[in-house]
Scaffold this motif. Structure first.
Motif, PDB file in Angstrom:
ATOM      1  N   VAL A  10     -61.611 -49.563 -21.250  1.00 56.87           N
ATOM      2  CA  VAL A  10     -62.612 -48.496 -21.348  1.00 56.87           C
ATOM      3  C   VAL A  10     -62.469 -47.711 -22.646  1.00 56.87           C
ATOM      4  O   VAL A  10     -63.380 -46.969 -23.017  1.00 56.87           O
ATOM      5  CB  VAL A  10     -62.568 -47.545 -20.134  1.00 56.87           C
ATOM      6  CG1 VAL A  10     -62.933 -48.297 -18.855  1.00 56.87           C
ATOM      7  CG2 VAL A  10     -61.233 -46.849 -19.999  1.00 56.87           C
ATOM      8  N   SER A  11     -61.350 -47.873 -23.340  1.00 59.03           N
ATOM      9  CA  SER A  11     -61.143 -47.202 -24.617  1.00 59.03           C
ATOM     10  C   SER A  11     -60.126 -48.012 -25.412  1.00 59.03           C
ATOM     11  O   SER A  11     -59.070 -48.371 -24.883  1.00 59.03           O
ATOM     12  CB  SER A  11     -60.614 -45.784 -24.385  1.00 59.03           C
ATOM     13  OG  SER A  11     -60.276 -45.167 -25.619  1.00 59.03           O
ATOM     14  N   ASP A  12     -60.468 -48.316 -26.664  1.00 56.52           N
ATOM     15  CA  ASP A  12     -59.562 -49.095 -27.514  1.00 56.52           C
ATOM     16  C   ASP A  12     -59.467 -48.418 -28.868  1.00 56.52           C
ATOM     17  O   ASP A  12     -60.336 -48.591 -29.721  1.00 56.52           O
ATOM     18  CB  ASP A  12     -60.072 -50.528 -27.653  1.00 56.52           C
ATOM     19  CG  ASP A  12     -59.063 -51.452 -28.297  1.00 56.52           C
ATOM     20  OD1 ASP A  12     -58.063 -50.972 -28.870  1.00 56.52           O
ATOM     21  OD2 ASP A  12     -59.262 -52.672 -28.230  1.00 56.52           O
ATOM     22  N   LYS A  13     -58.434 -47.598 -29.028  1.00 58.97           N
ATOM     23  CA  LYS A  13     -58.185 -46.878 -30.273  1.00 58.97           C
ATOM     24  C   LYS A  13     -56.840 -47.335 -30.825  1.00 58.97           C
ATOM     25  O   LYS A  13     -56.007 -47.853 -30.075  1.00 58.97           O
ATOM     26  CB  LYS A  13     -58.139 -45.364 -30.007  1.00 58.97           C
ATOM     27  CG  LYS A  13     -59.401 -44.812 -29.384  1.00 58.97           C
ATOM     28  CD  LYS A  13     -59.202 -43.351 -29.030  1.00 58.97           C
ATOM     29  CE  LYS A  13     -60.377 -42.837 -28.215  1.00 58.97           C
ATOM     30  NZ  LYS A  13     -60.091 -41.540 -27.619  1.00 58.97           N
ATOM     31  N   PRO A  14     -56.578 -47.128 -32.114  1.00 54.08           N
ATOM     32  CA  PRO A  14     -55.290 -47.558 -32.679  1.00 54.08           C
ATOM     33  C   PRO A  14     -54.077 -46.925 -31.998  1.00 54.08           C
ATOM     34  O   PRO A  14     -53.034 -47.559 -31.888  1.00 54.08           O
ATOM     35  CB  PRO A  14     -55.373 -47.115 -34.140  1.00 54.08           C
ATOM     36  CG  PRO A  14     -56.827 -47.012 -34.428  1.00 54.08           C
ATOM     37  CD  PRO A  14     -57.472 -46.594 -33.131  1.00 54.08           C
ATOM     38  N   ASP A  15     -54.225 -45.694 -31.486  1.00 50.52           N
ATOM     39  CA  ASP A  15     -53.078 -45.012 -30.893  1.00 50.52           C
ATOM     40  C   ASP A  15     -53.030 -45.090 -29.367  1.00 50.52           C
ATOM     41  O   ASP A  15     -52.073 -44.633 -28.753  1.00 50.52           O
ATOM     42  CB  ASP A  15     -53.025 -43.552 -31.339  1.00 50.52           C
ATOM     43  CG  ASP A  15     -54.274 -42.777 -30.933  1.00 50.52           C
ATOM     44  OD1 ASP A  15     -55.328 -43.393 -30.693  1.00 50.52           O
ATOM     45  OD2 ASP A  15     -54.183 -41.543 -30.856  1.00 50.52           O
ATOM     46  N   GLU A  16     -54.053 -45.681 -28.717  1.00 54.81           N
ATOM     47  CA  GLU A  16     -54.025 -45.878 -27.272  1.00 54.81           C
ATOM     48  C   GLU A  16     -55.180 -46.760 -26.820  1.00 54.81           C
ATOM     49  O   GLU A  16     -56.268 -46.716 -27.362  1.00 54.81           O
ATOM     50  CB  GLU A  16     -54.048 -44.553 -26.508  1.00 54.81           C
ATOM     51  CG  GLU A  16     -55.367 -43.832 -26.524  1.00 54.81           C
ATOM     52  CD  GLU A  16     -55.351 -42.593 -25.630  1.00 54.81           C
ATOM     53  OE1 GLU A  16     -54.316 -41.916 -25.538  1.00 54.81           O
ATOM     54  OE2 GLU A  16     -56.396 -42.321 -25.031  1.00 54.81           O
ATOM     55  N   VAL A  17     -54.868 -47.566 -25.816  1.00 54.90           N
ATOM     56  CA  VAL A  17     -55.876 -48.425 -25.195  1.00 54.90           C
ATOM     57  C   VAL A  17     -55.817 -48.132 -23.697  1.00 54.90           C
ATOM     58  O   VAL A  17     -54.734 -48.135 -23.103  1.00 54.90           O
ATOM     59  CB  VAL A  17     -55.593 -49.920 -25.459  1.00 54.90           C
ATOM     60  CG1 VAL A  17     -56.669 -50.784 -24.831  1.00 54.90           C
ATOM     61  CG2 VAL A  17     -55.486 -50.188 -26.952  1.00 54.90           C
TER      62      VAL A  17
END
Length: 116
Positions: free
Chosen positions: A31-38
């Motif tokens: 639901v969220s894929d960012k460099p600092d958290e998925v």
């Protein structure tokens, strides 16, 4: 007043790869894929989620917290997860109602027998 469980956070060498592995294992979605958290969840509006964050230190010893999975068919689920990249872990627990596996980064989890 009480708290609401929002997320379980797991440190990972490769958060995106491990999140995708767990999403497939659990039938969840990213639901969220960012460099600092998925983050993965059963569906976007449903909590709790599992958040994967980058860590630089290596995993040491057994997990102090682990997931228990209860499939309809334990043997088939263990085979499916091993085919996906999990591995068997010997935790010296003797004859118990679960199988201990580790995900691709070595985090242990248990696959329980069905309730039936």
């Amino acid at each position: 007043m009480t708290s609401v469980w929002e997320n379980l956070t797991i440190g990972a060498d490769d958060p995106s790869r491990l999140a995708r592995w767990w999403a497939e294992a659990l039938g969840y979605q990213v639901v969220s894929d960012k460099p600092d958290e998925v983050e993965i969840r059963r569906s976007p509006g449903v909590l709790p989620g599992i958040v994967f964050v980058p860590v630089t230190e290596p995993k040491r010893g057994r997990n102090r917290l682990h997931l228990d999975l209860r499939p309809a068919d334990q043997e088939a689920e263990v085979e499916r997860l091993v085919d996906m990249g999990a591995r068997h872990v010997d935790t010296d627990q003797g004859d118990v109602g679960w199988t201990v596996l580790a995900d691709p980064e070595g985090n242990e989890f248990r696959v329980l027998r069905s309730r039936g």
